[in-house]
Scaffold this active site. Structure first.
Site, PDB file in Angstrom:
ATOM      1  N   SER A 139       0.480  -6.582   4.381  1.00 11.88           N
ATOM      2  CA  SER A 139       0.426  -7.452   3.204  1.00 11.88           C
ATOM      3  C   SER A 139       1.373  -8.644   3.368  1.00 11.88           C
ATOM      4  O   SER A 139       1.222  -9.417   4.317  1.00 11.88           O
ATOM      5  CB  SER A 139       0.743  -6.626   1.949  1.00 11.88           C
ATOM      6  N   ASP A 165     -10.818  -5.812  -1.222  1.00 12.99           N
ATOM      7  CA  ASP A 165      -9.413  -5.944  -1.604  1.00 12.99           C
ATOM      8  C   ASP A 165      -9.338  -6.809  -2.862  1.00 12.99           C
ATOM      9  O   ASP A 165      -9.645  -8.000  -2.825  1.00 12.99           O
ATOM     10  CB  ASP A 165      -8.635  -6.600  -0.466  1.00 12.99           C
ATOM     11  N   HIS A 179      -6.671  -2.686  -1.130  1.00 14.96           N
ATOM     12  CA  HIS A 179      -5.453  -3.296  -0.607  1.00 14.96           C
ATOM     13  C   HIS A 179      -4.534  -2.207  -0.073  1.00 14.96           C
ATOM     14  O   HIS A 179      -3.939  -1.447  -0.851  1.00 14.96           O
ATOM     15  CB  HIS A 179      -4.747  -4.106  -1.697  1.00 14.96           C
TER      16      HIS A 179
END
EC number: 3.1.1.23
Length: 432
Positions: free
Chosen positions: A210, A345, A376
């Site tokens: 991320s 996501d 995610h």
């Protein structure tokens, strides 16, 4: 109304109620099917790359990139459920890790912290290889998803070094009025330098999750020397451009505005836990007015504008996002680069995926892999309801890095053989 009519109507009531019940059940089932995306089919990931000897070797050596990713049947096809489960519990049956925590003083008085976990087995190449890992926003080595991935990597022969984002560890005070930001590479660079010095024979695998994906790609592209001794880099579920992402994060489709609010609330609590340090030091750029704006913030953008950009003296939010995004550096990365995202996501808008797709089409070292499901940082696997402890993401990353290690090992052996052959050919012969 005659008595016969009342009698007839009384007999019709149970049937009417049964019809209402059936309609309600049908509505609930329809909503569940839509929300859980149950009609969606499972497919292999989409892989975008140039046709090179390396990409052909990777696709042959990494069967997970060409096989169907099958999430848990009842809820795994929903990006929201995958994301929510990851956010709530991280992983299933998280292992306990045993490592050593390091503290490094930074030039501005901050203290970088990271943890080193030694390999639990020999690597299949026989080489000394270290995974240098950068977690997601406000995360550290004690997060469940990091612990699961590290434990699996250790068992496959990798030493792991995990950055603890500045200010993220609970009960660890800041030593300067600064926290981590979305693109500051100082602490990560310090960790990489330490690993290179402490283990002079090791080769590095760079992994970012991320926000960590943005940091590692920016780090590698900032300076060519940062790529020395790096075998490859893997970035998972990043958005590539904070400037573009800020617009999509205010939209309500895929509930991104709600996720924005929840992440902002998490960041707000984290920053306020260091309020005394951020306000108490004379060199601090944060004021009481900034903290007041922080308390009223309902989005990450408002928090970044009132607090985060000021840690490095940016004059505006736009400048902060522009300078801290890896999109301006990632094209300078020359080591093998795997960019992994999921189509469902809810945090990453589809338009942001044009960056890795275009990059993979133009650069021979880049492979962009897009799964249909996974949310995610979810990527849970499982037959029906309960997910497995290891995720598709965990296994796919290690499978890719193993393939890269063997590719480099094979090429090194070939280069040594060529040098030896050249030396023997150039060596003068003497007649008796």
């Amino acid at each position: 109304m005659e008595s016969s009519d009342v009698h007839t109507f009384g007999h019709e009531l149970p049937a009417m109620f049964d019809g209402v019940k059936l309609a309600a059940v049908a509505t609930v089932l329809y909503v569940l099917v839509r929300c859980l995306n149950l009609k969606s089919t499972t497919e292999p990931p989409e892989v975008v790359c140039q046709d090179t000897p390396l990409s052909r070797f990777l696709l042959k050596s990494c069967p997970m990139l060409s096989a169907e990713y099958i999430p848990p049947l009842l809820w795994g096809k929903s990006g929201h459920f995958q994301t929510a489960l990851y956010g709530k519990m991280g992983r299933i049956n998280t292992p306990t890790l045993s490592g050593v925590r390091k503290f490094l003083p930074m030039h501005d008085g901050a203290t970088a912290t990271f943890d080193i976990f030694e390999a639990l087995a020999a690597h299949s190449t026989g080489d000394d290889i270290t995974m240098v890992i950068c977690p997601g926003i406000g995360n550290h080595s004690e997060q469940n998803y990091i612990r699961t991935f590290v434990d699996y990597s250790q068992r496959q022969g990798y030493r792991c070094a995990v950055l603890n984002h500045l200010g993220a560890l609970p009960n660890l005070e800041l030593t300067s009025p600064r926290m981590f930001t979305c693109g500051c590479t100082w602490e990560f660079e310090a960790m990489v330098s330490f690993v290179k010095q402490a283990f002079p024979q090791t080769q590095l695998i760079i992994v970012g999750f991320s926000l960590g994906g943005n940091i590692v790609c920016k780090f590698l592209g900032e300076n060519r020397s940062n790529q020395e001794r790096v075998l490859c880099c893997v970035s998972v579920c990043q958005g590539y451009s904070a400037l573009r992402a800020q617009e999509t994060f205010l939209q309500w489709d895929q509930c991104r505005r709600l996720y924005n609010f929840l992440l902002a609330d998490k960041m707000k609590k984290l920053i306020l836990s260091h309020r005394d340090t951020l306000l108490g030091m004379s060199c601090s750029s944060i004021t009481e007015a900034d903290v007041s704006r922080l308390c009223a913030a309902t989005s990450l953008m408002q928090i970044d504008d009132s607090i985060m950009r000021k840690f490095h003296g940016y004059n505006s939010l736009g400048e902060y996002y522009e300078k801290e995004s890896c999109v301006h550096f990632i094209h300078k990365v020359t080591v093998p680069l795997l960019l992994l995202n999921s189509s469902d996501d809810p945090l990453i808008h589809q338009s942001l995926l044009d960056v890795p797709r275009t990059l993979a089409e133009k650069k021979p070292n880049v492979m962009f892999t897009l799964t249909q499901h996974g949310g995610h940082l979810g990527f849970f696997e499982g037959a029906m309801l309960f997910p497995q402890p290891l995720t598709w993401m965990d296994k796919a990353i290690v499978e890719y890095t193993d393939a890269i290690c063997h590719w480099e090992k094979k090429n090194d052996t070939h280069r040594v053989q060529q040098l030896a052959s050249t030396f023997l050919e150039s060596k003068p012969t003497h007649e008796c």
